[in-house]
Design an enzyme around this catalytic site. Structure first.
Site, short mmCIF file in Angstrom:
data_model
loop_
_atom_site.label_atom_id
_atom_site.label_comp_id
_atom_site.label_asym_id
_atom_site.label_seq_id
_atom_site.Cartn_x
_atom_site.Cartn_y
_atom_site.Cartn_z
N HIS A 151 -2.93 11.02 0.86
CA HIS A 151 -2.40 10.79 2.20
C HIS A 151 -1.81 12.11 2.71
O HIS A 151 -0.61 12.22 2.95
CB HIS A 151 -1.37 9.65 2.18
CG HIS A 151 -1.15 8.99 3.51
ND1 HIS A 151 -1.27 7.63 3.71
CD2 HIS A 151 -0.80 9.49 4.72
CE1 HIS A 151 -1.00 7.33 4.97
NE2 HIS A 151 -0.70 8.44 5.61
N TYR B 84 -4.73 1.66 15.82
CA TYR B 84 -3.51 1.81 16.61
C TYR B 84 -3.67 1.72 18.12
O TYR B 84 -2.69 1.49 18.83
CB TYR B 84 -2.82 3.14 16.29
CG TYR B 84 -2.12 3.13 14.95
CD1 TYR B 84 -0.87 2.51 14.81
CD2 TYR B 84 -2.70 3.69 13.83
CE1 TYR B 84 -0.21 2.49 13.59
CE2 TYR B 84 -2.04 3.68 12.60
CZ TYR B 84 -0.80 3.08 12.49
OH TYR B 84 -0.15 3.05 11.30
N GLU C 92 -3.73 -0.27 8.16
CA GLU C 92 -2.54 0.07 8.95
C GLU C 92 -2.69 -0.49 10.35
O GLU C 92 -3.75 -0.41 10.95
CB GLU C 92 -2.34 1.59 9.10
CG GLU C 92 -1.81 2.30 7.90
CD GLU C 92 -1.62 3.80 8.14
OE1 GLU C 92 -1.40 4.22 9.30
OE2 GLU C 92 -1.70 4.55 7.15
N ARG D 203 0.85 -1.18 0.00
CA ARG D 203 0.00 0.00 0.00
C ARG D 203 0.89 1.24 0.00
O ARG D 203 1.71 1.41 0.91
CB ARG D 203 -0.91 0.00 1.24
CG ARG D 203 -1.72 1.26 1.38
CD ARG D 203 -2.66 1.28 2.59
NE ARG D 203 -3.27 2.59 2.65
CZ ARG D 203 -3.28 3.40 3.72
NH1 ARG D 203 -2.75 2.99 4.86
NH2 ARG D 203 -3.82 4.59 3.67
N GLU E 274 -7.39 8.45 6.44
CA GLU E 274 -7.64 9.10 7.72
C GLU E 274 -8.09 10.55 7.59
O GLU E 274 -7.37 11.48 7.99
CB GLU E 274 -6.39 9.02 8.60
CG GLU E 274 -5.92 7.60 8.86
CD GLU E 274 -4.81 7.53 9.91
OE1 GLU E 274 -4.29 8.57 10.33
OE2 GLU E 274 -4.47 6.40 10.31
N TRP F 128 1.78 -1.12 9.20
CA TRP F 128 2.47 0.16 9.12
C TRP F 128 3.80 -0.01 9.86
O TRP F 128 3.77 -0.22 11.06
CB TRP F 128 1.65 1.31 9.75
CG TRP F 128 2.38 2.59 9.54
CD1 TRP F 128 3.25 3.22 10.37
CD2 TRP F 128 2.33 3.38 8.33
NE1 TRP F 128 3.76 4.33 9.76
CE2 TRP F 128 3.22 4.46 8.52
CE3 TRP F 128 1.64 3.27 7.11
CZ2 TRP F 128 3.42 5.44 7.53
CZ3 TRP F 128 1.86 4.24 6.15
CH2 TRP F 128 2.73 5.30 6.37
N ASN G 262 -7.57 1.91 9.87
CA ASN G 262 -6.24 2.00 10.47
C ASN G 262 -6.43 1.94 11.97
O ASN G 262 -7.14 2.76 12.56
CB ASN G 262 -5.56 3.32 10.09
CG ASN G 262 -5.16 3.36 8.63
OD1 ASN G 262 -5.28 2.37 7.92
ND2 ASN G 262 -4.70 4.51 8.17
C1 PNW Z 1 -1.34 7.25 10.78
N1 PNW Z 1 -2.62 10.84 16.10
O1 PNW Z 1 -1.32 8.50 11.31
C2 PNW Z 1 -0.95 7.53 9.34
O2 PNW Z 1 -1.83 7.05 8.37
C3 PNW Z 1 0.48 7.27 9.02
O3 PNW Z 1 0.85 8.12 7.99
C4 PNW Z 1 1.31 7.42 10.27
O4 PNW Z 1 2.68 7.37 10.02
C5 PNW Z 1 0.88 6.33 11.22
O5 PNW Z 1 -0.50 6.41 11.51
C6 PNW Z 1 1.65 6.33 12.53
O6 PNW Z 1 1.47 7.52 13.22
C7 PNW Z 1 -1.67 8.97 12.53
O7 PNW Z 1 -1.78 11.67 16.54
C8 PNW Z 1 -0.83 9.93 13.09
O8 PNW Z 1 -3.70 10.62 16.68
C9 PNW Z 1 -1.14 10.53 14.26
C10 PNW Z 1 -2.33 10.21 14.89
C11 PNW Z 1 -3.19 9.27 14.35
C12 PNW Z 1 -2.85 8.65 13.17
#
Ligand code: PNW
Length: 465
Positions: A120, A297, A370, A76, A166, A418, A295
């Site tokens: 992006h 996290y 991700e 991706r 996002e 990711w 995505n």
């Molecule tokens: C995602 N937050 O971003 C992105 O899609 C990627 O480009 C990035 O590198 C990856 O997650 C890791 O950070 C985020 O601060 C970045 O809440 C920051 C946040 C959420 C998603």
């Protein structure tokens, strides 16, 4: 094998143009809002920029060889709009087209399925300067023109399209708290930016479906991010707070696509600052995703704040979203492990998130586009190559995915890590490393971490042992 995954499960790794390509002025590329933002002193860690980054633009063949070496099934990546159209509209830059053609051809030759994100976060700077970017409703037409060029030029080989990565980040971090480009700070603009992103998504999908999908036979969808919200107590108020937190985070972007409008709790709380969809917009947006991109996290505990609490968020990551509007108190369980981003490691939240999406949106096909972790100390390559904690992280999240598929019957069709290699982590510059490969940002040298070989084995056997 203890955890086999469904046949045809998509295994991949992801990157984004502004994070890996570098070569920011090469071959006619125009500047983006991230170039301008990163070049503004004080906006990124140590004023770092994506000017060179991994220099993937010049090392693309080598990077595809890395992917091939690990038997990657899907890759991706995102297209930099300002390489294709330096001013965001008008003339097409053939050198930019040529780069992505070479990349796509190299992937196809290596038997790696391309998954392409159209946007992006790297809006051509000219569109910000001339039109106020995402705040201008006209932006949807420019998105649609740019996307049409991509479908026309790449759609013979690209069968998996993601319109937006996002949109929440563009809206909240870019237009709410100013942590991301274009650095706006407002309680009104995030809702306008989000609205125009959804309208743009609808138009892009309409172009694809009307002009390309029948002949090219690909799928198109959007990727949203959401962190899980777990009720802090079993009280009705805390359970409602958690649900509200999810609706403000993910429902904001997914409800219009699946139901045709924003969640009711947002209407109630945001009032006139929340734009309304015209009948025409609604017709384009509702039903405009062939799959649900997620995505994922992390997550936090959610509770009802005390009535007098000032919810205004100034924290850089803005994990509370439009905090003053949603009024959800967020906290951590001190026993949770954390990544180097300070994000909580709770694999069960991934399973819960998948189930929430499955139930709310009527059992859609879902791809995790991700998931991954940053680890401290990885500037040092000898530390980075022993990333057992990353292996453990991915394994546990994959086990959660496996349970969602086999026990909960969620239609999860893919998992994309990711990220392929350490890169420019936006406002945090090069201080956070998520990669399966270590990158030395002085020499450009790539070194596989232990997780790359481990993930290669998982893909090869289509599951976990
Ligand atoms: C995602 N937050 O971003 C992105 O899609 C990627 O480009 C990035 O590198 C990856 O997650 C890791 O950070 C985020 O601060 C970045 O809440 C920051 C946040 C959420 C998603």
């Amino acid at each position: 094998m203890k955890y086999p995954f469904p046949k045809n499960f998509v295994w991949g790794a992801a990157t984004a143009a502004a994070q890996i390509e570098g070569a920011w002025m090469a071959d006619g590329r125009g500047p983006s809002i991230w170039d301008a933002f990163a070049h503004t002193p004080g906006k990124t860690n140590q004023n770092q920029t994506g000017d060179v980054s991994c220099d993937h633009y010049h090392r693309m063949e080598e990077d595809v060889a890395l992917m091939k070496a690990m038997g990657l099934k899907a890759y991706r990546f995102s297209i930099a709009w300002s390489r294709i159209m330096p001013l965001g509209r008008g003339a097409v830059n053939e050198a930019g087209i040529a780069f992505y053609n070479r990349l796509i051809d190299a992937l196809v030759a290596a038997n790696i399925t391309p998954w392409v994100t159209l946007y992006h976060w790297d809006l051509p700077l000219a569109l910000q300067m001339e039109l106020d970017g995402l705040l201008n409703p006209e932006i949807a037409d420019h998105f649609a023109c740019y996307a049409e060029v991509c479908f026309e030029r790449f759609g013979d080989r690209v069968k998996n399209w993601i319109t937006f990565n996002e949109a929440w980040c563009s809206a909240v971090l870019g237009h709410g708290i100013g942590y991301f480009a274009p650095g706006r700070i407002s309680q009104t603009e995030p809702y306008i930016a989000a609205h125009n992103l959804l309208r743009s998504h609808g138009k892009i999908v309409d172009v694809y479906r009307k002009k390309f999908q029948a002949a090219q036979r690909g799928q198109i969808g959007i990727t949203n991010n959401c962190d899980w919200r777990e009720p802090k107590t079993d009280s009705a108020a805390d359970r409602a707070a958690a649900e509200r937190g999810l609706e403000f985070f993910l429902g904001w972007f997914a409800d219009p696509i699946y139901f045709g409008d924003y969640p009711k709790c947002m209407r109630d709380a945001v009032g006139d600052r929340l734009p309304k969809f015209s009948a025409e917009d609604r017709a384009l947006i509702k039903g405009s995703s062939d799959f649900f991109g997620l995505n994922f996290y992390g997550g936090m505990l959610a509770s009802e704040p005390p009535a007098n609490r000032d919810m205004t968020v100034t924290a850089p990551t803005g994990n509370g979203g439009m905090a003053a509007d949603q009024r959800v108190e967020l906290s951590d369980d001190p026993t949770w492990e954390k990544t180097d981003m300070n994000w909580n490691i709770v694999p069960d939240f991934c399973r819960k998130m998948l189930n929430w999406i499955d139930r709310r949106y009527g059992h859609p096909p879902i791809y995790i586009t991700e998931n991954g972790m940053a680890l401290p100390g990885e500037d040092d390559v000898t530390v980075a190559v022993c990333d057992e904690r990353r292996i453990d992280y991915i394994r546990r999240y994959l086990e959660a995915c496996h349970a969602a598929i086999h026990e909960d019957k969620v239609d999860l069709r893919g998992y994309i890590v990711w990220t392929l290699m350490d890169n420019f982590e936006w406002a945090l510059g090069y201080s956070k490393r998520f990669g399966l490969h270590h990158v030395d940002f002085t020499t450009g040298q790539r070194t596989p971490k232990a997780s790359a070989a481990w993930y290669a084995a998982v893909m090869a056997r289509n599951g976990l042992e």
